[in-house]
Design a protein around this motif. Structure first.
Motif, PDB file in Angstrom:
ATOM      1  N   LYS A 137       0.796  -1.232   0.000  1.00 53.40           N
ATOM      2  CA  LYS A 137       0.000   0.000   0.000  1.00 53.40           C
ATOM      3  C   LYS A 137       0.825   1.276   0.000  1.00 53.40           C
ATOM      4  O   LYS A 137       0.333   2.341  -0.347  1.00 53.40           O
ATOM      5  N   TYR A 138       2.065   1.201   0.472  1.00 57.38           N
ATOM      6  CA  TYR A 138       2.826   2.419   0.675  1.00 57.38           C
ATOM      7  C   TYR A 138       4.164   2.371  -0.043  1.00 57.38           C
ATOM      8  O   TYR A 138       4.694   1.294  -0.321  1.00 57.38           O
ATOM      9  N   THR A 139       4.673   3.557  -0.346  1.00 55.87           N
ATOM     10  CA  THR A 139       6.022   3.654  -0.878  1.00 55.87           C
ATOM     11  C   THR A 139       6.980   3.566   0.299  1.00 55.87           C
ATOM     12  O   THR A 139       6.908   4.371   1.219  1.00 55.87           O
ATOM     13  N   ILE A 140       7.851   2.598   0.269  1.00 54.76           N
ATOM     14  CA  ILE A 140       8.775   2.421   1.386  1.00 54.76           C
ATOM     15  C   ILE A 140      10.169   2.824   0.955  1.00 54.76           C
ATOM     16  O   ILE A 140      10.613   2.487  -0.148  1.00 54.76           O
ATOM     17  N   THR A 141      10.842   3.566   1.796  1.00 59.01           N
ATOM     18  CA  THR A 141      12.227   3.918   1.537  1.00 59.01           C
ATOM     19  C   THR A 141      13.023   3.580   2.784  1.00 59.01           C
ATOM     20  O   THR A 141      12.523   3.746   3.892  1.00 59.01           O
ATOM     21  N   ILE A 142      14.232   3.111   2.571  1.00 58.59           N
ATOM     22  CA  ILE A 142      15.101   2.886   3.718  1.00 58.59           C
ATOM     23  C   ILE A 142      16.298   3.805   3.566  1.00 58.59           C
ATOM     24  O   ILE A 142      16.971   3.801   2.535  1.00 58.59           O
ATOM     25  N   LEU A 143      16.506   4.651   4.571  1.00 58.19           N
ATOM     26  CA  LEU A 143      17.641   5.560   4.549  1.00 58.19           C
ATOM     27  C   LEU A 143      18.596   5.142   5.647  1.00 58.19           C
ATOM     28  O   LEU A 143      18.211   5.003   6.794  1.00 58.19           O
ATOM     29  N   SER A 144      19.836   4.922   5.269  1.00 59.77           N
ATOM     30  CA  SER A 144      20.790   4.465   6.259  1.00 59.77           C
ATOM     31  C   SER A 144      22.001   5.373   6.301  1.00 59.77           C
ATOM     32  O   SER A 144      22.484   5.825   5.265  1.00 59.77           O
ATOM     33  N   GLY A 145      22.459   5.644   7.500  1.00 60.71           N
ATOM     34  CA  GLY A 145      23.672   6.434   7.651  1.00 60.71           C
ATOM     35  C   GLY A 145      24.910   5.577   7.434  1.00 60.71           C
ATOM     36  O   GLY A 145      26.014   6.071   7.309  1.00 60.71           O
ATOM     37  N   ASP A 146      24.697   4.272   7.352  1.00 57.08           N
ATOM     38  CA  ASP A 146      25.803   3.332   7.215  1.00 57.08           C
ATOM     39  C   ASP A 146      26.302   3.240   5.779  1.00 57.08           C
ATOM     40  O   ASP A 146      25.667   3.727   4.864  1.00 57.08           O
ATOM     41  N   ASN A 147      27.424   2.524   5.624  1.00 58.04           N
ATOM     42  CA  ASN A 147      27.879   2.223   4.267  1.00 58.04           C
ATOM     43  C   ASN A 147      27.034   1.074   3.703  1.00 58.04           C
ATOM     44  O   ASN A 147      26.178   0.528   4.390  1.00 58.04           O
TER      45      ASN A 147
ATOM     46  N   LYS B  50      18.813   3.768   0.400  1.00 63.91           N
ATOM     47  CA  LYS B  50      19.914   4.703   0.207  1.00 63.91           C
ATOM     48  C   LYS B  50      20.887   4.589   1.364  1.00 63.91           C
ATOM     49  O   LYS B  50      20.474   4.569   2.520  1.00 63.91           O
ATOM     50  N   PHE B  51      22.163   4.555   1.034  1.00 63.67           N
ATOM     51  CA  PHE B  51      23.185   4.444   2.073  1.00 63.67           C
ATOM     52  C   PHE B  51      23.943   5.746   2.210  1.00 63.67           C
ATOM     53  O   PHE B  51      23.773   6.677   1.418  1.00 63.67           O
ATOM     54  N   ASN B  52      24.797   5.784   3.233  1.00 59.94           N
ATOM     55  CA  ASN B  52      25.649   6.949   3.488  1.00 59.94           C
ATOM     56  C   ASN B  52      24.856   8.250   3.567  1.00 59.94           C
ATOM     57  O   ASN B  52      25.268   9.275   3.055  1.00 59.94           O
ATOM     58  N   GLN B  53      23.698   8.187   4.203  1.00 64.39           N
ATOM     59  CA  GLN B  53      22.857   9.374   4.295  1.00 64.39           C
ATOM     60  C   GLN B  53      23.208  10.179   5.544  1.00 64.39           C
ATOM     61  O   GLN B  53      23.144   9.682   6.660  1.00 64.39           O
ATOM     62  N   LEU B  54      23.573  11.445   5.317  1.00 64.89           N
ATOM     63  CA  LEU B  54      23.803  12.333   6.449  1.00 64.89           C
ATOM     64  C   LEU B  54      22.440  12.786   6.977  1.00 64.89           C
ATOM     65  O   LEU B  54      21.443  12.722   6.260  1.00 64.89           O
ATOM     66  N   PRO B  55      22.401  13.252   8.225  1.00 63.24           N
ATOM     67  CA  PRO B  55      21.120  13.727   8.770  1.00 63.24           C
ATOM     68  C   PRO B  55      20.409  14.710   7.835  1.00 63.24           C
ATOM     69  O   PRO B  55      19.200  14.621   7.631  1.00 63.24           O
ATOM     70  N   ILE B  56      21.177  15.594   7.243  1.00 61.67           N
ATOM     71  CA  ILE B  56      20.555  16.610   6.391  1.00 61.67           C
ATOM     72  C   ILE B  56      20.045  15.981   5.093  1.00 61.67           C
ATOM     73  O   ILE B  56      19.033  16.415   4.523  1.00 61.67           O
ATOM     74  N   ASP B  57      20.711  14.902   4.624  1.00 61.01           N
ATOM     75  CA  ASP B  57      20.236  14.194   3.422  1.00 61.01           C
ATOM     76  C   ASP B  57      18.861  13.590   3.672  1.00 61.01           C
ATOM     77  O   ASP B  57      17.962  13.653   2.836  1.00 61.01           O
ATOM     78  N   LYS B  58      18.719  12.991   4.853  1.00 58.78           N
ATOM     79  CA  LYS B  58      17.437  12.370   5.193  1.00 58.78           C
ATOM     80  C   LYS B  58      16.333  13.426   5.197  1.00 58.78           C
ATOM     81  O   LYS B  58      15.240  13.209   4.679  1.00 58.78           O
TER      82      LYS B  58
END
Lengths: 61, 770
Positions: free
Chosen positions: B605-615, B633-641
């Motif tokens: 039902k929903y668009t799911i995204t996973i944002l990770s600060g990890d490599n 998405k990996f290597n996400q800085l707080p501001i990227d999220k």
């Protein structure tokens, strides 16, 4: 039937005194914490009542 | 069990009372030195008059009734304490003390020494927050309840006597009712206020038709009573105001020990050790200036961006950046504020003052200026607008219709329409529906900041997960050993060596072998950031990084056997025994159970995204869990999220962000519904709309489903209440609404709506097994 008037006055005064008691309780912060007092009452202070009193007296002095 | 605890604590207490000196918690003598500072004191104290001061301290360790007893007997341990009162739900203690006999520092040291270390952090000195109960609503309900009960008493004789009541009584009852009606205006004042404010801002909310109804009730009753035409409608009015106020109380449920408004400031301590001319002193964080040398001990937070002066350090940024693994920092390298140091004490040189550090910059983002008004319910406001317009038209219509024939009747029908249309049932729908959902959620350890968030959740169409700590369980990492088989003696040796190291990876290796026996290791050296080496009965063992473990003489053939890939070195512990590389331990984050089912259910039902600060080391695993149907998405800085969410919102998406750390704080704040995940009740959660116990993540689909159901319930209930209104209006437009009809009609409609919403939500929740 005029006796009903007296009854009404009595019941109204009673109700007002209950309201006053409630308002006092709220203003007295009794609704700030509705849980801790229920635990407090379970605590046993009797065992060392004497010590208690002594200390209290010291404190006052 | 409870009794035992109690007894133990009592024992402790007796020893303490005799000053025999039990110290369950040791602390540095100068740790609280900053509390002697007048400036800090002034900000912490609630008041200080004529030498008597009061302070409220937050103590997470308050968990049993013995704690209360001990803490409330502080005056026996310190004569300067006049009174100490514990609030168990808020986990805080209010202490009133005499400044001549004791000091704030002494008190804090005392309660720390008996095991209750207060949480003092930088947000405490930034303006007092008063999260008290709104007393006025209780006062108003009290008055309304009083009026309701008494008016009923006066109204009943009239209804039950069939009009045979003596006129004398009628008069007195009428006047008394009118008096109570006046008192009710105090209870109803909030409705008038909100109605008026919203009118001034140019929109209509549900309080407007309510206010109109109440006013119409009062004016009509006053005229009826004073002119002796009838008993008036004060009884209906009292019931209406009372029920509406009870609804207001029902919709707000306070979770005392949770805080939804925390920011980075609650994360930092109040003080830090500063080293100046070889003298170490505790100073307040605000006093840190660039070029100050600071000492950071094990598990302490680096308060500001700084340069490492010691040889090496392990910094855990998991809370700030979402990276799950501690980072090695070498001398001269930069450490960012918010990192937690692990290992023996280090010395750093501050580069910036506290309020200019990297982590505080995120909070200057406009997302943090978001106003709480955005939480008001859309459904009810839209409905209220049409409703109000409708009844105003109807009221004036019937007024104009009767006007040529009978002025009296015209007035009657006008007020009757306003009275009967007063959307009491209507206004009760939202508080009771959302309030019940709130309670169902809280039973499942999912706590909402307020009831309107139920509606926000029902509207979302995109869900974003943070990886570390949200999808994975930080407290559980799976360790796997790859390489040559280890003998029993070797395993015992490895466990015993790993035990001596404070490095997180060593801890995991130790836990991996925790069932084994122990041997005493004497010959042990740890090179921070590299590894450990030890010798035991002629066997030499080296564990740690590949470069540390292997030397030119080491036999590394095992790596080829294992098809070793170099990118795996990050989270691996290599092991060599007597110069033979045996293999390595690989540490993998452990995903929460059922997370795969949860995501595959949501993805429909929903668009799911996973944002990770990890490599991207976990890419494969994540793809498997999500069946490749989500964006990762990996290597996400707080501001990227944060920006990712802004981008989605620009496409008119309603986003729910589920995260756990400070690194997610910006995204949680920016999202339409931000949920902070926590592993324990007392742990830190960033400011959010809702707080969820980590193991309940698998219930998210059910939670969302219940909110959808509840919105449905709201619509059905609206329909029912409008139906009620039509029935009432049938009487009203004809101008023959009598007080009796009104007095029966209003409570019946209100109570049936209340019952319907509560039961419907509970039924839905039961079907969803939550």
């Amino acid at each position: 039937m005029t006796v009903m008037l007296i009854l009404i006055v009595i019941s109204f005064t009673l109700a007002i005194s209950f309201l006053a008691a409630f308002l006092w309780a709220v203003k007295n912060n009794q609704y700030e914490d509705t849980f801790t007092p229920s635990l407090r009452i379970l605590m046993d202070n009797d065992k060392n009542n004497e010590e208690n009193n002594d200390l209290r007296i010291n404190q006052v002095n | 069990m409870h009794e035992l605890l109690n007894d133990n604590n009592l024992d402790n207490y007796y020893k303490l009372a005799r000053k025999s000196g039990i110290k369950p918690k040791s602390f540095d003598k100068s740790e609280f030195a900053f509390l002697d500072d007048k400036g800090i004191q002034e900000k912490l104290l609630q008041f200080s008059i004529n030498g008597t001061s009061k302070i409220t301290l937050f103590i997470p360790e308050i968990y049993c009734s013995a704690c209360i007893w001990l803490l409330e007997n502080l005056y026996r341990l310190d004569k300067g304490v006049l009174e100490s009162t514990v609030n168990f739900l808020k986990k805080d203690i209010s202490i009133t003390y005499n400044e001549e006999q004791t000091s704030l520092r002494k008190i804090v040291e005392l309660i720390t020494s008996i095991g209750y270390k207060p949480h003092l952090n930088i947000s405490d000195i930034e303006g007092k927050k008063t999260i008290g109960i709104n007393k006025s609503i209780f006062l108003k309900v009290g008055v309304a309840g009083f009026a309701f009960g008494n008016v009923m008493l006066f109204a009943f004789p009239e209804y039950l006597s069939g009009g045979l009541l003596e006129p004398e009584f009628k008069k007195y009852f009428g006047y008394l009712s009118l008096l109570l009606g006046g008192a009710l205006m105090y209870s109803a004042s909030d409705f008038f206020k909100t109605a008026w404010t919203s009118l001034k801002l140019g929109y209509i909310n549900i309080d407007l038709p309510i206010s109109l109804g109440i006013l119409a009730l009062l004016i009509r009753s006053a005229i009826d009573i004073l002119s002796g035409r009838g008993p008036g409608f004060i009884d209906s009015m009292a019931g209406l105001v009372f029920l509406l106020l009870v609804g207001r109380i029902f919709r707000q449920k306070t979770f005392y020990s949770l805080s939804f408004d925390r920011d980075y400031k609650s994360y930092f301590p109040l003080s830090v050790i500063r080293k100046r001319n070889d003298v170490e002193e505790f100073v307040s964080l605000n006093e840190i200036k660039p070029d100050d040398n600071l000492i950071i001990r094990n598990n302490e937070i680096v308060p500001t961006d700084s340069i490492l002066e010691s040889d090496s350090a392990m910094i855990d940024y998991s809370f700030v950046s979402g990276e799950s693994k501690p980072v090695d920092v070498a001398k001269g390298q930069k450490i960012y504020a918010g990192g937690i140091h692990q290992g023996s004490s280090i010395e750093v040189k501050a580069v910036k003052a506290f309020f200019q550090s990297y982590i505080t910059e995120l909070w200057n983002h406009k997302a943090f200026a978001k106003n709480d008004d955005s939480y008001s319910s859309n459904i009810s406001n839209t409905a209220a607008m049409w409703f109000t317009i409708g009844i105003l038209l109807l009221a004036s219509g019937s007024f104009l219709y009767w006007l040529p024939k009978n002025l009296n009747l015209a007035f009657n029908s006008f007020t009757s329409v306003l009275i009967i249309a007063c959307p009491c049932a209507f206004a009760l729908v939202l508080p009771y529906t959302y309030g019940t959902v709130l309670r169902v959620f809280s039973r499942n350890s999912f706590f909402l900041k307020n009831a309107n968030i139920v509606e926000s959740i029902s509207k979302i169409d995109s869900i974003i997960f943070d990886k570390t700590g949200t999808l994975t369980d930080i407290s559980k990492s799976s360790v796997e050993y790859l390489g040559k088989t280890l003998s029993e003696d070797e395993t015992i040796l490895i466990k015993s060596i790993a035990k001596h190291s404070t490095h997180p990876l060593s801890r995991l290796v130790f836990l991996f072998h925790k069932d084994k026996n122990n041997v005493e290791i004497r010959n042990f050296t740890e090179t921070p950031g590299k590894g450990i080496e030890a010798e035991f009965e002629g066997v030499s063992v080296r564990m740690g990084k590949l470069g540390f473990v292997k030397n030119p003489l080491t036999n590394c053939s095992v790596l080829e056997d294992l098809n070793f890939e170099t990118q795996q070195t990050e989270s691996s512990v290599f092991l060599s025994i007597n110069n033979v590389l045996m293999g390595y331990y690989i540490v993998r984050p452990s995903y929460r159970s059922n997370i795969k089912d949860t995501i595959s259910e949501l993805v429909r039902k929903y668009t799911i995204t996973i944002l990770s600060g990890d490599n991207d080391a976990e890419k494969e695993n994540l793809n498997q869990i999500t069946d490749g149907k989500t964006v990762i998405k990996f290597n996400q800085l707080p501001i990227d999220k944060l920006e990712h969410i802004e981008k989605l919102q620009a496409d008119n998406k309603k986003v729910m962000m589920i995260g756990d750390g400070l690194n997610d704080a910006g995204a949680i704040r920016q999202s339409n519904v931000g949920i902070a995940v926590t592993n324990s009740d007392s742990s830190f959660t960033p400011g959010s709309d809702a707080i969820m116990q980590a193991d309940n993540i698998e219930k998210i689909p059910a939670f969302i489903h219940l909110t959808n159901k509840s919105v449905q319930t709201v619509y059905i209930s609206f329909a029912i209440s409008i139906l009620y209104n039509f029935i009432g209006l049938y009487f009203a437009v004809q101008g023959n609404l009598t007080p009796l009809i009104s007095a029966i009609f209003m409570p019946v409609s209100s109570f049936s709506i209340m019952a319907f919403t509560v039961l419907k939500v509970r039924y839905d929740a039961k079907k969803l097994h939550i």
